[in-house]
Design an enzyme around this catalytic site. Sequence first.
Site, PDB file in Angstrom:
ATOM      1  N   ASN A 115       0.863  -1.182   0.000  1.00  0.00           N
ATOM      2  CA  ASN A 115       0.000   0.000   0.000  1.00  0.00           C
ATOM      3  C   ASN A 115       0.899   1.231   0.000  1.00  0.00           C
ATOM      4  O   ASN A 115       1.482   1.573   1.028  1.00  0.00           O
ATOM      5  CB  ASN A 115      -0.887  -0.035   1.261  1.00  0.00           C
ATOM      6  CG  ASN A 115      -1.683   1.242   1.440  1.00  0.00           C
ATOM      7  OD1 ASN A 115      -1.786   2.060   0.534  1.00  0.00           O
ATOM      8  ND2 ASN A 115      -2.257   1.407   2.630  1.00  0.00           N
ATOM      9  N   LYS A 139       0.100   4.232  -0.243  1.00  0.00           N
ATOM     10  CA  LYS A 139      -0.568   5.408   0.353  1.00  0.00           C
ATOM     11  C   LYS A 139      -0.374   6.626  -0.556  1.00  0.00           C
ATOM     12  O   LYS A 139      -0.301   6.477  -1.773  1.00  0.00           O
ATOM     13  CB  LYS A 139      -0.060   5.660   1.769  1.00  0.00           C
ATOM     14  CG  LYS A 139      -0.113   4.400   2.623  1.00  0.00           C
ATOM     15  CD  LYS A 139       0.113   4.652   4.069  1.00  0.00           C
ATOM     16  CE  LYS A 139       0.146   3.322   4.811  1.00  0.00           C
ATOM     17  NZ  LYS A 139       0.195   3.487   6.251  1.00  0.00           N
ATOM     18  N   HIS A 155      -9.242   1.117   5.105  1.00  0.00           N
ATOM     19  CA  HIS A 155      -7.966   1.280   5.798  1.00  0.00           C
ATOM     20  C   HIS A 155      -8.177   2.204   6.995  1.00  0.00           C
ATOM     21  O   HIS A 155      -8.985   3.140   6.928  1.00  0.00           O
ATOM     22  CB  HIS A 155      -6.920   1.874   4.840  1.00  0.00           C
ATOM     23  CG  HIS A 155      -5.544   1.828   5.401  1.00  0.00           C
ATOM     24  ND1 HIS A 155      -5.089   2.768   6.284  1.00  0.00           N
ATOM     25  CD2 HIS A 155      -4.544   0.937   5.231  1.00  0.00           C
ATOM     26  CE1 HIS A 155      -3.845   2.462   6.631  1.00  0.00           C
ATOM     27  NE2 HIS A 155      -3.492   1.359   6.000  1.00  0.00           N
ATOM     28  N   GLU A 170      -6.607   4.603   8.072  1.00  0.00           N
ATOM     29  CA  GLU A 170      -6.426   6.039   7.771  1.00  0.00           C
ATOM     30  C   GLU A 170      -7.683   6.618   7.126  1.00  0.00           C
ATOM     31  O   GLU A 170      -8.014   7.780   7.344  1.00  0.00           O
ATOM     32  CB  GLU A 170      -5.200   6.223   6.855  1.00  0.00           C
ATOM     33  CG  GLU A 170      -3.905   5.998   7.624  1.00  0.00           C
ATOM     34  CD  GLU A 170      -2.762   5.451   6.782  1.00  0.00           C
ATOM     35  OE1 GLU A 170      -2.820   5.530   5.545  1.00  0.00           O
ATOM     36  OE2 GLU A 170      -1.804   4.922   7.389  1.00  0.00           O
ATOM     37  N   GLU A 178      -5.226  -5.214  10.737  1.00  0.00           N
ATOM     38  CA  GLU A 178      -4.196  -4.197  10.928  1.00  0.00           C
ATOM     39  C   GLU A 178      -4.436  -3.467  12.245  1.00  0.00           C
ATOM     40  O   GLU A 178      -5.213  -2.497  12.285  1.00  0.00           O
ATOM     41  CB  GLU A 178      -4.254  -3.175   9.786  1.00  0.00           C
ATOM     42  CG  GLU A 178      -4.048  -3.774   8.418  1.00  0.00           C
ATOM     43  CD  GLU A 178      -3.478  -2.759   7.444  1.00  0.00           C
ATOM     44  OE1 GLU A 178      -2.364  -2.979   6.970  1.00  0.00           O
ATOM     45  OE2 GLU A 178      -4.127  -1.723   7.201  1.00  0.00           O
ATOM     46  N   GLY A 237       2.637   2.011  10.821  1.00  0.00           N
ATOM     47  CA  GLY A 237       3.588   3.107  10.661  1.00  0.00           C
ATOM     48  C   GLY A 237       4.294   3.500  11.948  1.00  0.00           C
ATOM     49  O   GLY A 237       4.922   4.545  12.016  1.00  0.00           O
ATOM     50  N   SER A 297       3.604  -2.397  10.452  1.00  0.00           N
ATOM     51  CA  SER A 297       5.062  -2.431  10.623  1.00  0.00           C
ATOM     52  C   SER A 297       5.676  -3.781  10.276  1.00  0.00           C
ATOM     53  O   SER A 297       6.646  -4.218  10.908  1.00  0.00           O
ATOM     54  CB  SER A 297       5.455  -2.001  12.043  1.00  0.00           C
ATOM     55  OG  SER A 297       5.036  -0.660  12.277  1.00  0.00           O
ATOM     56  N   GLY A 353       2.834  -1.249   4.329  1.00  0.00           N
ATOM     57  CA  GLY A 353       2.840   0.180   4.051  1.00  0.00           C
ATOM     58  C   GLY A 353       4.250   0.656   3.754  1.00  0.00           C
ATOM     59  O   GLY A 353       4.771   0.503   2.640  1.00  0.00           O
ATOM     60  N   GLY A 354       4.912   1.220   4.761  1.00  0.00           N
ATOM     61  CA  GLY A 354       6.235   1.833   4.605  1.00  0.00           C
ATOM     62  C   GLY A 354       7.230   0.999   3.817  1.00  0.00           C
ATOM     63  O   GLY A 354       7.885   1.506   2.885  1.00  0.00           O
TER      64      GLY A 354
END
Length: 261
Positions: A17, A19, A106, A108, A178, A184, A224, A245-246
């Site tokens: 993802n 983002k 998600h 967010e 999640e 994150g 993470s 993600g990251g």
Amino acid sequence: MLNHKHKKMRKNIVAGNWKMNATFQEAEELIADIVESLEKNTPGCEVIVCPPAVYLELASDYANDYENVLSIGAQNVSEYEKGAYTGEIAASMLASMSMEYCIVGHSERRKYFGETNQQLALKVERLLENAIHPIFCCGEQLEEREAGNHFKVVETQIKEALFHFSNDEFSNLLIAYEPVWAIGTGKTATTDQAQEMHAYIRTLIAEKFGKETAEDTTILYGGSCNAANAKELFANKDVDGGLIGGASLKANDFVAIANSF
Ligand code: PEP
């Protein structure tokens, strides 16, 4: 309502993802690096990349050139079918670009855009009508876990958004657990915490849709997850892969995660 274009079975999946990151040039470089790296280190799982909507065509073109290496997904979809909803993207538009997957709900989106389980139910409906597999995100906040409410929170998210669908419709969904406190933050759920929640989600699905559907459902972990911890997380019986993600913004890290089964 369900369009039976492709049927999903339980699979090992690593989905990235991105983002709201990357310029067009950076996106092109990243997708090219991912594809090149996947060709050298073919993983034993399906790999999905979910770039920002403006780069979906770019990513699809790369994926088409390297068939079977990569699938593409969107990060969000409108709950409406089409029309005067400025700035929104319809599921039919994603389908017309051969999109196979779309992330829904998600944390967010829930937090910054106020998405509710009821809205998410509509988004899932739109995707199923267009034969796109929703990757439905659920997960508790830190305070909810500390208060011992994490199972209840996840149960409510899943039941309110998804349990009115038929067994056939539900079979096209993927779930991503999640925990919000792990997204994150560098704080990963322990393998026990992940396995425990994944097993719980599978039990909920079994109670509603039967054991076969539950066993066939792909449940990803997100929060993470990185090249160093993916192997341990994915080794759990009910963890079928990850939503990343990251670490999905670095081709080598992302492909190393995909090679962690
Ligand atoms: C995510 O946002 O879906 C996610 C898992 O992020 P990160 O890997 O950066 O924690």
